[in-house]
Design a protein around this motif. Sequence first.
Motif, PDB file in Angstrom:
ATOM      1  N   ASN A 213      -8.160   5.530  -0.738  1.00 53.39           N
ATOM      2  CA  ASN A 213      -8.910   6.706  -0.295  1.00 53.39           C
ATOM      3  C   ASN A 213      -8.027   7.637   0.527  1.00 53.39           C
ATOM      4  OD1 ASN A 213      -9.164   5.884   2.662  1.00 53.39           O
ATOM      5  ND2 ASN A 213      -9.933   4.107   1.545  1.00 53.39           N
ATOM      6  N   LYS A 214      -8.493   8.869   0.633  1.00 54.09           N
ATOM      7  CA  LYS A 214      -7.716   9.903   1.324  1.00 54.09           C
ATOM      8  C   LYS A 214      -7.255   9.486   2.718  1.00 54.09           C
ATOM      9  CE  LYS A 214     -10.610  13.343   1.035  1.00 54.09           C
ATOM     10  NZ  LYS A 214     -11.192  14.675   1.293  1.00 54.09           N
ATOM     11  N   ALA A 215      -8.159   8.855   3.450  1.00 52.70           N
ATOM     12  CA  ALA A 215      -7.866   8.530   4.845  1.00 52.70           C
ATOM     13  C   ALA A 215      -6.583   7.713   4.982  1.00 52.70           C
ATOM     14  CB  ALA A 215      -9.042   7.790   5.467  1.00 52.70           C
ATOM     15  N   LEU A 216      -6.361   6.842   4.015  1.00 53.86           N
ATOM     16  CA  LEU A 216      -5.171   5.995   4.081  1.00 53.86           C
ATOM     17  C   LEU A 216      -3.883   6.790   3.911  1.00 53.86           C
ATOM     18  CD1 LEU A 216      -5.651   2.519   2.444  1.00 53.86           C
ATOM     19  CD2 LEU A 216      -5.036   3.113   4.776  1.00 53.86           C
TER      20      LEU A 216
ATOM     21  N   THR B 171       0.829  -1.212   0.000  1.00 53.84           N
ATOM     22  CA  THR B 171       0.000   0.000   0.000  1.00 53.84           C
ATOM     23  C   THR B 171       0.864   1.262   0.000  1.00 53.84           C
ATOM     24  OG1 THR B 171      -1.697  -1.175   1.231  1.00 53.84           O
ATOM     25  CG2 THR B 171      -1.828   1.213   1.216  1.00 53.84           C
ATOM     26  N   GLU B 172       1.882   1.243   0.840  1.00 49.98           N
ATOM     27  CA  GLU B 172       2.764   2.395   0.922  1.00 49.98           C
ATOM     28  C   GLU B 172       3.413   2.666  -0.426  1.00 49.98           C
ATOM     29  OE1 GLU B 172       5.079   2.109   4.473  1.00 49.98           O
ATOM     30  OE2 GLU B 172       6.371   3.772   3.886  1.00 49.98           O
ATOM     31  N   LYS B 173       3.837   1.623  -1.088  1.00 48.29           N
ATOM     32  CA  LYS B 173       4.457   1.795  -2.402  1.00 48.29           C
ATOM     33  C   LYS B 173       3.476   2.408  -3.386  1.00 48.29           C
ATOM     34  CE  LYS B 173       7.715  -2.098  -2.144  1.00 48.29           C
ATOM     35  NZ  LYS B 173       7.901  -3.504  -2.603  1.00 48.29           N
ATOM     36  N   LYS B 174       2.239   1.903  -3.341  1.00 46.05           N
ATOM     37  CA  LYS B 174       1.213   2.434  -4.257  1.00 46.05           C
ATOM     38  C   LYS B 174       1.009   3.919  -4.007  1.00 46.05           C
ATOM     39  CE  LYS B 174      -1.816  -1.526  -4.437  1.00 46.05           C
ATOM     40  NZ  LYS B 174      -3.176  -1.914  -4.022  1.00 46.05           N
TER      41      LYS B 174
END
Lengths: 205, 205
Positions: free
Chosen positions: A39-42, A7-10
């Motif tokens: 989404n923004k929250a992430l 996720t961080e990479k994305k």
Amino acid sequence: MEYNTETEKKILAAATEVFIQKGKDGARMDEIARKAGLNKALLHYYFRSKERLYSHVFSSEVRCFFHAFLDSIPISENIENFLHGFIGNYIEHLRKNPRIIRFILWEIGHGGQMFVEVVSEVFSESESKTPHSFIKKIEQAVQEKKIRPLDPLHLLLSMIGMSIFVFIAQPLVESIFSGVQVTDSAFIEKRKDEIFQLIWQGVHP
Amino acid sequence: MEYNTETEKKILAAATEVFIQKGKDGARMDEIARKAGLNKALLHYYFRSKERLYSHVFSSEVRCFFHAFLDSIPISENIENFLHGFIGNYIEHLRKNPRIIRFILWEIGHGGQMFVEVVSEVFSESESKTPHSFIKKIEQAVQEKKIRPLDPLHLLLSMIGMSIFVFIAQPLVESIFSGVQVTDSAFIEKRKDEIFQLIWQGVHP
DNA sequence: GTCTATACATCGATAGAC
DNA sequence: GTCTATCGATGTATAGAC
């Protein structure tokens, strides 16, 4: 340091793209999230704020670029080979990384503190390849009469300026001189040659 | 074209300052209004939108800068005088107008379409002083064996790149080479000399 | 022409369910 | 860790009185 999750990479990939395209102020967290399929929250969960996300992206882009460039410079005792290698490698790196130019210009246009910090950091991590070591090399060549007496700092500034200018002014150059394609291999090779010839004849003893 | 009222001048002055400092996205209409001693509504009354106000400010700044620069170039038949004059005047103009640099960098960092448009316009308004006329002058000097065979376009790009680079990278240069003050008279004069010497020896037949 | 007040949209950031 | 929903702040632009 930290484990890079998928996720961080994305997020970083999407953020890099958007920040380069729109700049820090113009970029929207919504757009980055959408481009990352999240989404923004992430984004805030991983990076706390837009400011921190931007710093992360900018630093890693600039660090990566400069490290790769420094590594590519040939360590040659011969001053002609050194100058030739420096110009050639610098231009080659700029051609391969056009997006870093826009990024840096954007940052400098907004003060450039972060840029200065990151670059200073990169140089302090390198021992053999720093602006000061380049200057020493040129100084030595002057003392050994390999090249004529000149100010090494100004020669360095001139080489960098000549090499980077066409990339900075790319849209302007291509518009005014119709037919010129700055990133074309033919133009790039010609540019390397013309710069080196000018320099080498210009520094001849 | 249009009568410049006192209010309009105040708005433009304040807008120029804020846009240069913060960029188009970072600038706030509130801040411009406050700095002009007026209110937001008036800015829209005079310029319809932030976008139009920005275009107005950017165009007039860039036009003014380029016109003044072109006018300052000496029309000399002698190629040595021409190259010397070009470099000296260009650097002098950049030194006197540091804010235009930031403005242009900001704009290029955001695509640069507007910059290209304005510059093309300025050149099309001038007959004797255009990039193409500079190139012809250099070409002629090559044919007359005043200078060695070289690509005039690349020489022009090199001269501009060498001259402008220290202003673009000013914060970085001053940080890495402590003691250097890019806008100091001593440094500027030295820079002009070193560039011209490198060029002039570099183009010698 | 100039002001105040405000409509309307957008953005960064967070709360809270799952 | 990931989502939806929403808050609070701020920004551009406009309406309407003077």
